[in-house]
Enzyme design. Sequence first.
Site, PDB file in Angstrom:
ATOM      1  N   GLU A  33      -5.521  -8.216  -0.231  1.00  0.00           N
ATOM      2  CA  GLU A  33      -6.198  -7.875   1.036  1.00  0.00           C
ATOM      3  C   GLU A  33      -7.653  -7.589   0.700  1.00  0.00           C
ATOM      4  O   GLU A  33      -7.934  -6.672  -0.091  1.00  0.00           O
ATOM      5  CB  GLU A  33      -5.581  -6.646   1.716  1.00  0.00           C
ATOM      6  CG  GLU A  33      -4.271  -6.928   2.415  1.00  0.00           C
ATOM      7  CD  GLU A  33      -3.767  -5.743   3.242  1.00  0.00           C
ATOM      8  OE1 GLU A  33      -4.607  -5.030   3.858  1.00  0.00           O
ATOM      9  OE2 GLU A  33      -2.548  -5.537   3.258  1.00  0.00           O
ATOM     10  N   GLU A  83       0.821  -1.225   0.000  1.00  0.00           N
ATOM     11  CA  GLU A  83       0.000   0.000   0.000  1.00  0.00           C
ATOM     12  C   GLU A  83       0.850   1.268   0.000  1.00  0.00           C
ATOM     13  O   GLU A  83       0.656   2.169   0.829  1.00  0.00           O
ATOM     14  CB  GLU A  83      -0.957  -0.006   1.212  1.00  0.00           C
ATOM     15  CG  GLU A  83      -2.017  -1.068   1.111  1.00  0.00           C
ATOM     16  CD  GLU A  83      -3.131  -0.965   2.166  1.00  0.00           C
ATOM     17  OE1 GLU A  83      -3.027  -0.132   3.096  1.00  0.00           O
ATOM     18  OE2 GLU A  83      -4.097  -1.729   2.048  1.00  0.00           O
TER      19      GLU A  83
HETATM   20  O1  AHR Z   1      -5.138  -5.595   7.281  1.00  0.00           O
HETATM   21  C1  AHR Z   1      -4.967  -4.433   8.035  1.00  0.00           C
HETATM   22  C2  AHR Z   1      -4.240  -3.338   7.284  1.00  0.00           C
HETATM   23  O2  AHR Z   1      -5.053  -2.893   6.235  1.00  0.00           O
HETATM   24  C3  AHR Z   1      -2.957  -3.718   6.594  1.00  0.00           C
HETATM   25  O3  AHR Z   1      -1.858  -3.665   7.432  1.00  0.00           O
HETATM   26  C4  AHR Z   1      -2.839  -2.701   5.515  1.00  0.00           C
HETATM   27  O4  AHR Z   1      -2.117  -3.163   4.406  1.00  0.00           O
HETATM   28  C5  AHR Z   1      -4.267  -2.330   5.200  1.00  0.00           C
HETATM   29  O5  AHR Z   1      -4.466  -0.974   5.153  1.00  0.00           O
END
Ligand code: AHR
Length: 511
Positions: free
Chosen positions: A292, A173
């Site tokens: 994610e 990210e």
């Molecule tokens: O999964 C929680 C957080 O969400 C992670 O660390 C990040 O990559 C995302 O913003």
Amino acid sequence: MGRATVRLDPAFAVGPVRPRLFGSFVEHMGRCVYTGIYEPSHPDADELGFRTDVAHLVRELGVTVVRYPGGNFVSNYRWEDGVGAKADRPTQLDLAWRSVETNQVGTDDFVDWARSVGVEPMMAVNLGTRGPSEAVELLLYCNGDPGTQWPDRRAQNGHVEPHDVRVWCLGNEMDGPWQMGHKTAGEYARVAEETARAMRRVDRDLELVACGSSSRGMPTFGTWERVVLERCFDLVDHVSAHAYYEPLDGDVDSFLASAEDMNRFIQSVVATADHVAAVRGSDKRIMVSFDEWNVWRQQGFDGESSLAVREAPELIEDVYDVTDAVVVGSLLATLLQHADRVSMACQAQLVNVIAPIMTEPGGASWRQTIYHPFALTARYARGMVLRPAVVCDRVDTAAYGPVDQLVVTATLDDTGEGGADLTVFFANRSRTEPVELTLDVAAAVGAAPGDWTLVEHLALYDDDPTATNTRLEPDRVVPRPGGARTEGDTLTATLPPTSWHCIRLTEAVSR
Ligand code: AHR
């Protein structure tokens, strides 16, 4: 009562089910690692300190690949702190989550755990506070043959054989201002390119994932992917996408339709990647690593800076209800519907932190509601993903306009010894209307009448859509028989409001 007709034709296939769509994510965050997968003092811990009760649930969940060690955590992580004798590992302050990191779990430990639970490790490198040099050193530590410093260090630490980690994320990210070492698209593109080139010098067959956007709502979305891929196109295989969903300001109808966002997100990233390919005159297809995704009530999270410094704190331990499980089921169906371009997907996270598995330190572990659609989809989505033709009612949503009441996907597996297996997954995302479903089985599988039988219809539903599973009542919400009926070549079922379903059919005759 809504009505729906679903037609499936094996001729309309998206592509093979990709096992890596059933991935997960272990971050050094909250209690995902410490008192999650790892708790040496727990009565069920193995000789390495990992909880065997959790390992059992991970295997049952059907997870195939697990991303590690973050997440935001990776962007200020020194991987060297987590290898070697545990007594010598330094305790550090993790800036991502303002947590005390003891480093009692690190790269070797994670890979040992991953192999023991039968999942593929997927590693992320720190491109926030570090760069190509440390990434290459970690790659050499993991995958190098003995004879130089870093592989030899691994061997000294008890792992003579290389870990052979195939998939590597180039940071995490990096488009997000919350990220340690946050970068502009141009800055990130350059460091990702340099890192990828160096890593490929070590091993040209690695699979590399460039950071895409941390949500479709980021102001840089679209431009970010284009700029990054213009620079890294020849060096990477996948571009990432991240998305978390929640009922914003109580808008549950839009929340139930979250799959619309995921669908549009994937389409946009694919279009952007293919635009870059077109401009280059390339036939290469960059794949989407949706590494994610989940339901996460972020409106209840005050942000990283608000956190008190603690060791293994209880962070974002969302308790999931039936509605959340229906959303998760519909997101999995959406990922399957894009199996031609989504190569991997990781539900974030695996244990305790916005997770399907919960644990009590020193005590029990249990399955959240969202565990069940994941486990059943991972177990029964086999063979080819079919593209269904669905005629159904629509539900009005503020965020996406009118959307189909049903989300449907299906898989057909004719590779086994006996007859073929057809599995159809449904989510009814109306909060008020049941659906009377009709599925033409003969059309679905092109078989002669009577050749197919219903194996099972499992439904995730509760009269109270806010019902949850807890330590005291861990099986309040579990899949139960759903009542589908077959007559001749037709399957019918009543799908209640806010429900998720897995319907399995099999060919009754051997071919
Ligand atoms: O999964 C929680 C957080 O969400 C992670 O660390 C990040 O990559 C995302 O913003």
